[in-house]
Design a protein around this motif. Structure first.
Motif, short mmCIF file in Angstrom:
data_model
loop_
_atom_site.label_atom_id
_atom_site.label_comp_id
_atom_site.label_asym_id
_atom_site.label_seq_id
_atom_site.Cartn_x
_atom_site.Cartn_y
_atom_site.Cartn_z
N ARG A 188 0.81 -1.21 0.00
CA ARG A 188 0.00 0.00 0.00
C ARG A 188 0.85 1.26 0.00
NH1 ARG A 188 -3.60 -0.06 4.78
NH2 ARG A 188 -3.71 -2.21 4.11
N GLU A 189 1.88 1.24 0.81
CA GLU A 189 2.68 2.47 0.91
C GLU A 189 4.14 2.13 1.11
OE1 GLU A 189 1.46 5.07 4.07
OE2 GLU A 189 3.48 5.95 4.11
N GLN A 190 4.99 2.83 0.38
CA GLN A 190 6.42 2.58 0.52
C GLN A 190 7.09 3.83 1.07
OE1 GLN A 190 5.22 2.08 -2.96
NE2 GLN A 190 4.41 0.21 -2.04
N SER A 191 7.35 3.79 2.35
CA SER A 191 7.97 4.95 2.99
C SER A 191 8.61 4.50 4.29
CB SER A 191 6.92 6.00 3.30
OG SER A 191 6.09 5.52 4.34
N PRO A 192 9.52 5.32 4.82
CA PRO A 192 10.12 4.93 6.10
C PRO A 192 9.10 4.80 7.22
CG PRO A 192 11.42 6.65 5.06
CD PRO A 192 10.17 6.51 4.25
N GLU A 193 8.08 5.64 7.21
CA GLU A 193 7.09 5.57 8.29
C GLU A 193 6.37 4.23 8.27
OE1 GLU A 193 8.17 9.53 7.39
OE2 GLU A 193 7.04 8.20 6.06
N ASN A 194 6.02 3.84 7.06
CA ASN A 194 5.32 2.57 6.94
C ASN A 194 6.20 1.41 7.34
OD1 ASN A 194 2.89 1.42 6.38
ND2 ASN A 194 3.37 0.97 4.25
N LEU A 195 7.46 1.53 6.98
CA LEU A 195 8.41 0.48 7.33
C LEU A 195 8.48 0.31 8.84
CD1 LEU A 195 10.35 -1.54 6.27
CD2 LEU A 195 12.07 0.21 6.02
N LEU A 196 8.33 1.41 9.52
CA LEU A 196 8.34 1.34 10.98
C LEU A 196 7.18 0.50 11.49
CD1 LEU A 196 10.35 2.58 12.82
CD2 LEU A 196 8.90 4.56 13.08
N LYS A 197 6.02 0.69 10.86
CA LYS A 197 4.86 -0.11 11.28
C LYS A 197 5.11 -1.58 10.97
CE LYS A 197 1.44 3.46 10.43
NZ LYS A 197 1.10 3.95 9.11
N VAL A 198 5.72 -1.81 9.82
CA VAL A 198 6.01 -3.20 9.46
C VAL A 198 6.94 -3.82 10.48
CG1 VAL A 198 7.11 -4.65 7.74
CG2 VAL A 198 5.63 -2.81 7.01
N ARG A 199 7.88 -3.03 10.94
CA ARG A 199 8.82 -3.58 11.92
C ARG A 199 8.11 -4.07 13.16
NH1 ARG A 199 12.88 0.53 14.44
NH2 ARG A 199 14.00 0.26 12.49
N GLU A 200 7.15 -3.30 13.63
CA GLU A 200 6.42 -3.73 14.82
C GLU A 200 5.74 -5.06 14.58
OE1 GLU A 200 7.67 -0.63 17.06
OE2 GLU A 200 6.65 -2.47 17.63
N ARG A 201 5.21 -5.22 13.39
CA ARG A 201 4.55 -6.48 13.07
C ARG A 201 5.54 -7.63 13.02
NH1 ARG A 201 -0.66 -5.20 10.90
NH2 ARG A 201 -0.79 -7.32 10.12
N LEU A 202 6.73 -7.32 12.51
CA LEU A 202 7.75 -8.37 12.49
C LEU A 202 8.12 -8.78 13.91
CD1 LEU A 202 10.13 -7.09 9.69
CD2 LEU A 202 8.62 -9.04 9.59
N TYR A 203 8.20 -7.81 14.80
CA TYR A 203 8.49 -8.14 16.18
C TYR A 203 7.42 -9.06 16.76
CZ TYR A 203 12.36 -4.85 16.88
OH TYR A 203 13.56 -4.20 16.84
N GLU A 204 6.17 -8.74 16.44
CA GLU A 204 5.09 -9.59 16.95
C GLU A 204 5.27 -11.02 16.50
OE1 GLU A 204 2.46 -8.94 18.85
OE2 GLU A 204 2.44 -6.78 18.93
N LEU A 205 5.67 -11.18 15.24
CA LEU A 205 5.85 -12.54 14.73
C LEU A 205 7.06 -13.20 15.38
CD1 LEU A 205 5.15 -11.79 11.01
CD2 LEU A 205 3.91 -13.45 12.39
N LEU A 206 8.16 -12.46 15.43
CA LEU A 206 9.38 -13.06 15.97
C LEU A 206 9.23 -13.46 17.42
CD1 LEU A 206 12.05 -10.71 14.40
CD2 LEU A 206 11.80 -13.14 13.98
N THR A 207 8.50 -12.65 18.16
CA THR A 207 8.43 -12.95 19.58
C THR A 207 7.55 -14.16 19.85
OG1 THR A 207 8.28 -11.85 21.70
CG2 THR A 207 6.48 -11.53 20.23
N ARG A 208 6.78 -14.58 18.87
CA ARG A 208 5.96 -15.79 19.04
C ARG A 208 6.62 -17.02 18.45
NH1 ARG A 208 2.35 -11.70 18.80
NH2 ARG A 208 0.44 -11.87 20.00
N CYS A 209 7.93 -16.97 18.35
CA CYS A 209 8.71 -18.12 17.88
C CYS A 209 8.43 -18.53 16.45
CB CYS A 209 8.48 -19.38 18.72
SG CYS A 209 8.69 -19.14 20.43
N ILE A 210 7.93 -17.65 15.64
CA ILE A 210 7.86 -18.00 14.22
C ILE A 210 9.27 -17.80 13.68
CG2 ILE A 210 6.69 -17.59 12.05
CD1 ILE A 210 4.71 -18.15 14.18
#
Lengths: 322, 646, 355
Positions: C265-287
């Motif tokens: 949807r959007e390619q920007s540093p701000e959006n990337l920041l949101k993506v990072r949070e989601r990655l953390y959610e995944l990583l912290t659940r042992c995926i």
């Protein structure tokens, strides 16, 4: 001649006032020494910036001639038997020693970052229990190797590496006393090779004097056995202009002279930091140097790797390879 | 063959700092005199130390002890209190032999005055410990929580576990409450000696490459664990052989803060002992374990994993880092007790605030900084004129040191000076035409090399911090992409972890700093972010949590291990079990299934979904203290980029 | 509470549902009496472990199915205690050495030695003079452990046979591979999965609409475990099963799909920041990060124009390599997404300009 005693030891400052570098911290230590009540301290900093010297000088100023009785120094390479080391600290902390003016005993732990975590954990209790009579002074390179509970119980003092001017002033002092014949570029060269490490600088100075008598740049680089920075600088400038053949000649020459790949790349890195190139190019160059360095440490220290580095450096300015 | 230029002067480029030889040599000659004097003195001292003759002993002693004081008794008493043998004799200056220059000099250097209230021998940390709850510099709710546990009846769990970062007040709170209620604390102390250094490597150490955590413990420590077990058993009985008083059981609590070393290596043994001794105990027991972020082995999760906590019905109270306002309260108390002087109340408040902020939730650290901030006359220095202070200034030690967030600011904002420098522009012009868009007009205000030196951060932490915050500062996508690429580059530089660590330490930090400083360039100057909180690096914490969860999952689903590889367990089995709302064997398994509730946009398929985020979405560094802040929230000063640099 | 996937697992070679030729081959090997070391490999969920169990049953009879779980502790030379859970019967023992990390060499050697040195309990039912050690997830073994295993395998071959299980042989060193008979268990075809599903549903008295069966088979990617879990989840969700029923997917997969949409949807540093949070959610659940990477890439490629697919995949390969070598997974995941965003955005701009 240069004499048998290493100059590092001969000219090691005995008092806090004589210590070169990190003036603010040392001044504070002086105040503590006068007051006689210093907290547990951790001194963290790069090698050769005066940590052990400061701690010893502080202990000396605090305890004067009771230094021998009131101070115990242990470093990581110390005694053989584990029992000896293990019992020593607690017993020393328990011991009653006659000390002047309400001073405390001091335990100096050098290279404290090599202590295992379990050992540090056990140490923290000793620090608390005997805090009234004993102070601990830890010296280390990296303070994050010391566990948080110990960091919490100590004041952390950070030492920076010595500036070039500070190194130089000390070197000049020593030269005057030892009546060393030198040229300006010789001292510059020593400062360059020392990289903020006083110990290194004094050792290099002494070795050059012992080996050649006269301290000039050429002799210094011979003694320190490093490629002359000028060669390397020319190589880098050639790379930045895409002149692969010229640059490669330098590498080949250094290789033939027998310098080890680690030394060559260390030198290239140091020169790259100060050479006058565009900021972007410098950034990219340092990246490539770092990656090649990693390969060399892994074990692939061959001429091909160094040549590959040179080629990649040249490629950075090649329009066809963006 | 390349030709070497004849060694003339200045083969270094002009960018190399021109060392000022003249003033240096002038200083050298005067100090070389001092050198010689020093050498002399050193030799003297050595001679005196070595020679065992009585004469020299007396002479030196007399110098050291100085003139006698009327307050001899007082100083003797003080010395007794501080555990040093009292002075027995004193010499008057009249007994000194004829003074030579060297005696005078020694007298000045080694001038010992007997300690007074202001100059006590006890470290400041221990001089005024909190003795009652009113003295505590802690959030009252937390204190009440601990107090609440102490007063509850026998039905509730009798084992308490206090965790929290170092310096968050765990032990202090417990002691203060017990003091108020006249409860005696019976504490376990390790009787064995301290293991200090590396033990001898065994034959097998070559293949392990001598890793750091290969500890070996001697036979002595086995009996220590047995002693610990004995201690637990004894304290469970009503008749105590240790204490003299005959008051009732309710007045005694067992405290264990220092565990035998063996348990850190082998927590299973601790669990066994706890299980055998503590099940069904009536005696209140408190365990205090600090959170050691850098080491999993020493932390509470390893010693008291969730399984053991639930099995033994242990009540856990987690302390957070102390909020700045409470630290200030504690500091004020120390200042008052010390009788330290200060210019005026407002000044004091600012100073204390600076110190408290710099202490970062660790009250011990704050006391140390206070101690450093007091000058010789025991007065608190004035507040710095600058709007934002550095922690180093607050601690009054090093003007040049930078605290982490300032260092990050310098790198991330990447401010450039207004005026171009000739040498710099000349260098930038060397860029080939296809790269000329990457030229920069003026040099950076702060050299990344210098910043790294001054902030004393390990390269590993620096890259983590930069990574966490870079996206807030990147002007556009391309810069962000290039900077992130560089950050990731060195983490992959080698498969071998020791090579990688070395590479990151030497180059990774510098590259990250330079890269960020280069790519965050904006034509109109740095982004005006107004008030911006730097984020704390979360990557390692996330990873550690993931490792812990994986272990938990493996333990809980032990019986499935036969046919399910680890990855499938966490990605296939448990999610589907969660989706099916399957009835599982025990609470452990249920807890594992709970994780699979994601904060999805459409909400969960089955069941309601509240805020199920396991990661704090704001990622701001206040997150730790949010629960501890009092109602009048402190206004953190704005860290704008109008910050005047030093 | 037994899941369908465990309840209906075949326990004899003759009862296997697919790869029947291979099953016959295995029966012949067992019968010949000259049983070699085995290396069983194949994609997850293809049936490797099932086949290993069947082989054991074939070798030793029903006694091999009486399993007990034990927790063994080992002492390393540095006096560190390691705990490992093992599954064993009278005739074999199975361990997962990947669980112990760097001490796997010690553990494996201990186990093999102890198995090899105890005399075979002579049971009238079995006429074998060797025991079996099953090592699962061999690709997680350290190189040292693998090298140490070579000699161990040869030395104790009289009394002890090894069966090694792994997903891919690329992480198994050559010498080990050469000492074993390799059994490749391919993933079942979609039709084979459907057959199995039908069978299971019949036994459970559940009517399975064929469309749903095909749908599940497709979504399981040849992973039979997953397919069976899916069908059971569908059953829980809605009974009786419907033709057009939506097949449940684990929430983390949906989460990744949403993340991919966010990126598109959007390619920007701000959006990337949101993506990072989601990655953390995944990583912290042992995926595992590599799985996140894989799935994310797949989702992103769906929305990619064929012109940039090549560039995206090349970039992905580079970052996956880094992910593998490095320790800070989030760096590489994020750098890849940034790179993708840059490629995608550039392509968008170019297409717009061309219009």
């Amino acid at each position: 001649m240069a004499g048998s005693e290493p100059w590092v030891e001969k000219y090691r400052p005995q008092n806090l006032a004589d210590i070169v570098g990190n003036e603010d911290t040392v001044k504070r230590l002086q105040v503590f020494a006068k007051q006689g009540n210093v907290p547990n301290i951790i001194i963290a900093g790069p090698p050769g910036c005066g940590k052990t010297t400061s701690v010893l000088a502080l202990a000396r100023e605090l305890l004067g001639t009771s230094f021998k009785d009131g101070v115990m120094e242990l470093n990581a390479s110390n005694d053989r038997g584990i029992d000896v080391v293990r019992d020593k600290i607690k017993n020393f902390a328990k011991q009653q020693v006659t000390l002047p003016g309400g001073r405390q005993k001091m335990i100096i732990l050098d290279e404290a970052d090599s202590m295992t975590e379990g050992a540090q954990q056990a140490l923290r209790r000793t620090m608390e229990v005997y805090s009234k009579t004993t102070r601990f002074a830890l010296a280390c390179n990296q303070s994050d190797k010391i566990i948080e509970p110990i960091q919490s119980r100590c004041a952390i003092l950070r030492y920076s590496k010595l500036s070039d001017a500070q190194l130089l002033s000390r070197l000049l002092e020593v030269c005057t006393v030892e009546q060393v014949k030198y040229a300006d570029d010789g001292l510059e060269a020593i400062v360059f090779t020392a990289q903020g490490d006083m110990r290194q600088a004094l050792n290099n100075l002494q070795s050059t004097v012992a080996g050649f008598g006269f301290v000039n740049a050429e002799n210094v680089f011979k003694v320190c056995d490093e490629p002359h920075p000028e060669l390397v600088r020319d190589m880098l400038i050639n790379c930045s202009q895409g002149k692969l053949d010229e640059a490669y000649k330098v590498v080949h020459h250094l290789w033939k002279l027998g310098y080890s790949p680690e030394d060559i790349i260390g030198n290239i890195f140091r020169v790259c930091k100060i050479v006058n190139l565009p900021e972007y190019i410098k950034l990219e160059y340092i990246k490539e140097i770092g990656l090649t360095h990693a390969r060399i440490i892994e074990g692939v220290g061959s001429l091909l790797q160094l040549s590959g580095l040179v080629a990649r450096l040249c490629a950075k300015v090649d329009p066809k390879r963006v | 063959m390349p030709k070497l230029k004849k060694s003339g002067s200045g083969w270094f480029d002009s960018s190399f700092a021109k060392l000022d030889f003249h003033s240096a040599s002038a200083a050298a000659s005067s100090s070389s005199q001092k050198q010689q004097q020093q050498q002399q003195m050193k030799k003297q001292l050595e001679k005196a130390e070595d020679s065992g003759s009585d004469d020299s002993d007396i002479v030196i002693l007399s110098v050291v002890k100085g003139p006698p004081k009327k307050t001899d008794n007082q100083s003797n008493r003080k010395r007794k209190l501080s555990g040093i043998a009292p002075k027995t004799e004193s010499f008057s200056p009249a007994t000194l032999p004829s003074s030579s220059a060297i005696w005078q000099r020694d007298k000045e250097v080694f001038d010992f005055k007997a300690p007074t209230v202001k100059k006590s021998t006890v470290p400041l940390l221990d001089r005024f410990p909190p003795v009652s709850q009113a003295d505590l510099a802690m959030h009252p709710k937390k204190v009440a929580e601990v107090a609440g546990w102490l007063t509850t009846n026998s039905k509730s769990p009798r084992i308490l576990l206090l965790t929290g970062p170092p310096g968050s007040g765990k032990t202090a709170t417990l002691r203060a409450i017990c003091n108020d209620r006249r409860i005696t604390l019976v504490e376990w102390t390790n009787t064995s000696e301290v293991d200090v250094f590396f033990q001898r490597p065994t034959d097998d150490s070559e293949w392990r490459g001598g890793r750091r955590d290969d500890d070996q413990y001697e036979v002595k420590s086995v009996s220590e664990t047995k002693q610990f077990a004995e201690f637990l058993r004894r304290t469970d009985y009503c008749g105590w052989s240790q204490s003299n008083s005959v008051s009732s059981d309710a007045d005694r609590i067992v405290l264990v803060e220092e565990l035998p070393n063996k348990f850190y290596e082998d927590p299973q043994e601790l669990h066994e002992i706890l299980r055998s001794r503590l099940v069904g105990t009536r005696r209140p027991i408190v365990f205090i374990v600090s959170d050691v972020a850098s080491s999993f082995k020493l932390g509470p999760r390893q010693l008291f994993p969730p399984a053991v906590v639930s099995e033994l019905n242990i009540h856990e109270i987690a302390f957070n880092a102390v909020a700045s306002s409470y630290i200030q309260k504690g500091l004020k108390r120390a200042v008052d007790k010390l009788g330290a002087s200060y210019s005026n109340a407002a000044n004091l408040k600012t100073r204390l605030k600076e110190i408290a902020e710099a202490a970062d939730g660790d009250i011990r650290s704050a006391i140390f900084k206070l101690e450093f901030a007091l000058n010789e006359k025991n007065a608190l220095g004035g507040a710095s004129k600058k709007s934002v202070s550095s922690s180093a200034e607050a601690s009054g030690v090093d003007r040049h040191a930078l605290d982490v967030f300032r260092a990050l600011g310098k790198l991330l904002y990447a401010k450039r000076g207004p005026k171009p420098k000739e040498a710099f522009t000349a260098a930038e012009n060397l860029l080939p035409p296809h790269l000329s868009h990457l030229a920069r007009p003026t040099p950076l205000e702060s050299d990344p090399d210098d910043v790294i030196d001054r902030c004393h951060l390990s390269a590993d932490k620096l890259t983590s911090f930069l990574h966490e915050n870079e996206l807030d500062f990147a002007p556009d996508l391309e810069s962000a992409q290039r900077a992130l690429d560089d950050l990731s580059l060195f983490d992959a530089s080698s498969r071998l972890w020791d090579v990688r660590e070395d590479a990151v330490e030497r180059f990774g930090g510098l590259i990250a700093a330079k890269s960020v400083a280069f790519w965050n360039f904006r034509d109109g100057g740095p982004k005006n972010l107004g008030f911006h909180q730097m984020r704390k690096a979360k990557a390692t914490q996330v990873r550690r949590e993931a490792d812990l969860r994986r272990l938990e999952c493996l333990r809980a689903f032990d019986d499935y291990r036969n046919c399910w590889p680890v990855d499938s367990l966490t990605t296939v089995l448990t999610p589907y079990l969660a989706l099916m709302n399957a009835r599982v064997k025990d609470y452990d398994q249920q807890r594992v299934l709970e994780w699979h509730k994601f904060p999805l946009r459409q909400g969960r398929r089955y069941g309601a979904g509240a805020n199920t985020s396991l990661v704090d979405l704001s990622g701001v560094n206040q997150d730790q203290r949010l629960s501890e802040e009092p109602d009048d929230v402190m206004n953190i000063e704005s860290f704008s980029d109008s910050d005047s640099s030093d | 509470m037994a899941l369908w996937v465990d309840k209906y697992r075949p326990n004899q070679l003759s009862k296997l549902d697919y790869h029947k030729e291979q099953a016959e081959q295995l029966q012949r090997i067992v019968a010949s009496g000259d049983f070699p070391h085995l290396l069983v490999y194949g994609p997850p969920g293809a049936g490797k472990k099932t086949r290993v169990q069947c082989i054991l049953r074939e070798l030793y009879g029903a006694g091999a199915e009486r399993l007990k779980i034990e927790h063994k502790t080992f002492q390393t030379p540095s006096n560190k205690r390691i705990e490992l859970s093992t599954v064993a019967s009278n005739y074999h023992i199975e361990i997962n050495p990947g669980d112990v990390g760097i001490y796997d060499r010690i553990v494996v050697q201990e186990i093999v030695k102890s198995m090899a040195q105890t005399q075979q309990v002579y049971d009238s039912g079995s006429n074998r003079d060797f025991k079996v050690v099953v090592l699962t997830e061999v690709d997680r073994l350290t190189k040292e452990a693998q090298h140490a295993l070579r000699r161990t395998m040869e030395k104790y071959t009289q009394t002890c046979r090894l069966i090694l299980c792994c997903n891919s042989t690329s992480k198994v060193i050559g010498p080990l591979r050469s000492r074993c008979l390799a059994i490749r268990v391919p993933a079942p075809s979609d039709q084979e999965v459907v057959d199995v599903l039908n069978q299971v549903c019949r036994k459970e008295h559940v009517v399975l609409p064929p469309a749903l069966a095909t749908n599940i088979a497709k979504k399981s990617f040849g992973n039979l475990r997953r397919a069976l879990l899916m069908i059971e989840a569908c059953r829980v969700q809605q009974h009786p099963l419907k033709d057009d029923q939506q097949v449940v997917e684990p929430e983390w997969e949906l989460y990744i799909r949403e993340t991919a949409q966010l990126i598109i949807r959007e390619q920007s540093p701000e959006n990337l920041l949101k993506v990072r949070e989601r990655l953390y959610e995944l990583l912290t659940r042992c995926i595992p990060p590599s799985i996140i990477f894989e799935k994310l890439l797949k989702e992103l490629l769906i929305s990619c124009d064929s012109m940039i697919k090549a560039a995206v995949v090349a970039s992905a390969a580079e970052f996956e390599h880094r992910l593998n070598r490095g320790s800070k997974h989030i760096f590489h995941l994020e750098a890849f997404i940034a790179s993708f965003m840059a490629i995608y955005k550039r392509h968008l701009e170019e297409t717009l300009m061309a219009l």
